[in-house]
Design a protein around this motif. Structure first.
Motif, short mmCIF file in Angstrom:
data_model
loop_
_atom_site.label_atom_id
_atom_site.label_comp_id
_atom_site.label_asym_id
_atom_site.label_seq_id
_atom_site.Cartn_x
_atom_site.Cartn_y
_atom_site.Cartn_z
N HIS A 1 0.99 -1.19 -0.12
CA HIS A 1 0.33 0.49 0.08
C HIS A 1 0.84 1.38 0.04
O HIS A 1 1.80 1.34 0.98
CB HIS A 1 -0.90 0.38 1.48
N LEU A 2 0.59 2.47 -1.21
CA LEU A 2 1.51 3.45 -1.27
C LEU A 2 0.80 4.28 -0.34
O LEU A 2 -0.03 4.26 0.14
CB LEU A 2 1.31 4.47 -2.34
N LYS A 3 1.98 4.93 0.26
CA LYS A 3 1.74 5.41 2.00
C LYS A 3 2.47 7.16 1.55
O LYS A 3 2.90 7.27 0.60
CB LYS A 3 2.32 5.24 2.83
N LYS A 4 1.86 8.44 1.89
CA LYS A 4 2.29 9.30 1.63
C LYS A 4 3.52 9.79 3.02
O LYS A 4 3.51 9.41 4.06
CB LYS A 4 1.35 10.72 2.48
N ILE A 5 4.65 10.25 2.54
CA ILE A 5 6.10 9.93 3.40
C ILE A 5 6.38 11.49 3.63
O ILE A 5 5.94 12.38 2.82
CB ILE A 5 6.89 9.53 2.62
N PRO A 6 6.57 12.11 4.78
CA PRO A 6 7.09 13.23 5.19
C PRO A 6 7.88 13.68 4.84
O PRO A 6 8.92 12.45 3.54
CB PRO A 6 7.16 12.57 6.73
N GLN A 7 8.66 14.19 4.42
CA GLN A 7 9.84 15.16 3.18
C GLN A 7 11.31 15.19 4.40
O GLN A 7 10.16 16.00 5.64
CB GLN A 7 9.36 16.50 2.77
#
Length: 383
Positions: free
Chosen positions: A3-9
């Protein structure tokens, strides 16, 4: 399914020059006095300022110079829940001198092809895994004891497995270069030096015999251009602090042309097929062999996996991976979801239990490792 997750930068704010390390520490392949399962449950959730400090990192370059880079974390939503581990029933203590479930990979067709070819050997005595055409992931304590860099990390090498030379060791074009690369392996350097004292004829015979040995990988040794270690590791080997930051990334001086393994974000145990993980490395008790194993995870915290995969020193730093389906596709894909840290004695309900511990690749760690590979790149927004 992955599952793709939004990553912190992760973004760098400023970089300082530091004094050159002494490179006097001794390599420790098994650590003591670390925060275990019970200790993890009592740890407070780190604040944003704590995380920025832990994720700041040191870089050591080939010439011995060193820098510290301070970072900022963007787009992070802090989880207010405590750093809990899953509560599972205790299983009977199991050690490797029971039934050994490891597999030695002898066949060159497997050894030099994906996924086994992604395993590499680190010149300090550990293992690692290829994560890009120029980068290797391994354990931080293979290079740094928390106070100083280990002796062998000043002239760090990475050994990539290669197929046996054709001609059963006969001299051919490029042989001198290959011999030099092999001699950079600290384990064989002394042996080659010893043989050179016995005369040219004896040396050639010994070399031919060495080349025709079956089932043992030969290595192409490549220098390391730079090493990145998170600042969180430097406080992670003393007192009641966990192994949460026991990982490091090595940038090779020359890119390789082999298939590498992509990073993945570590799912929870419930999301793994059979809770099973896999990893391959170069265990000390099986010298000259690539050793593969798989097992189920027994317990987990936000940052660590506790499992009973049979492993010996030497496999430390191996990449732990899963095989899951890609979204909306029938294709299966392997991704690295943790770094094997080693054997630990930890407190469980007031009793000492032994586990083999792996550091999970969380969204934050994914962002940091991706940043080390690509810089401020759009490739690191989802993982």
């Amino acid at each position: 399914t992955w599952h793709l997750k939004k990553i912190p930068q992760i973004v760098s704010e400023r970089t300082f020059s530091l004094d050159s390390p002494k490179f006097e520490a001794k390599t420790k392949l098994e650590l003591n006095s670390v925060c275990g399962i019970e200790c993890q449950r009592k740890l407070p959730v780190p604040s944003l300022s704590d995380l920025k400090d832990f994720l700041s990192y040191e870089t050591v370059f080939e010439n011995g110079t060193r820098t510290l880079t301070e970072v900022n974390v963007l787009g992070l939503v802090l989880d207010p829940s405590r750093n809990k581990t899953t509560k599972r029933s205790l299983r009977k203590k199991r050690q490797i001198y029971g039934t050994d479930s490891r597999f030695s990979i002898y066949d060159k067709r497997f050894m030099t092809n994906f996924p086994f070819n992604t395993a590499v050997k680190i010149s300090t005595g550990c293992s690692g895994i290829l994560i890009s055409p120029k980068h290797v992931l391994t354990a931080a304590h293979c290079l740094h004891d928390g106070k100083d860099y280990v002796k062998g990390s000043k002239r760090l090498r990475v050994g990539l497995m290669k197929t046996k030379l054709r001609g059963n060791g006969r001299k051919r074009k490029g042989a001198k270069r290959n011999r030099r690369e092999v001699s950079e392996d600290p384990e064989v350097a002394m042996e080659l030096k010893r043989r050179s004292k016995g005369g040219g004829r004896k040396q050639r015979r010994s070399g031919r015999k060495q080349e025709t040995s079956d089932g043992k990988p030969s290595f192409q040794w490549t220098r390391v251009k730079s090493t990145h270690i998170p600042k969180g590791w430097f406080k992670g080997v003393s007192g009641d602090v966990a192994l949460d930051y026991d990982y490091a990334v090595l940038e090779l001086k020359r890119p390789h042309k082999r298939k590498y393994m992509e990073l993945g974000i570590s799912p929870t145990i419930k999301m793994m097929p059979g809770s099973m993980i896999h990893f391959s490395g170069f265990d000390n008790d099986r010298s000259g062999q690539l050793v593969y194993r798989f097992c189920s995870i027994s317990d987990e915290s936000n940052d660590l996996f506790y499992q009973y995969c049979d492993a010996e020193p030497g496999s430390t730093g191996s990449g732990v991976y899963l095989r899951l389906k890609e979204p909306n596709k029938k294709k299966w894909k392997r991704k690295i979801i943790a770094v094997y840290s080693g054997h630990q004695w930890v407190d469980v309900n007031g009793e000492q239990q032994d586990y083999n511990v792996a550091v999970r690749i969380t969204p934050l760690k994914y962002a940091q490792i991706c940043f080390w590979i690509h810089g401020n790149d759009e490739n690191c927004t989802r993982g």
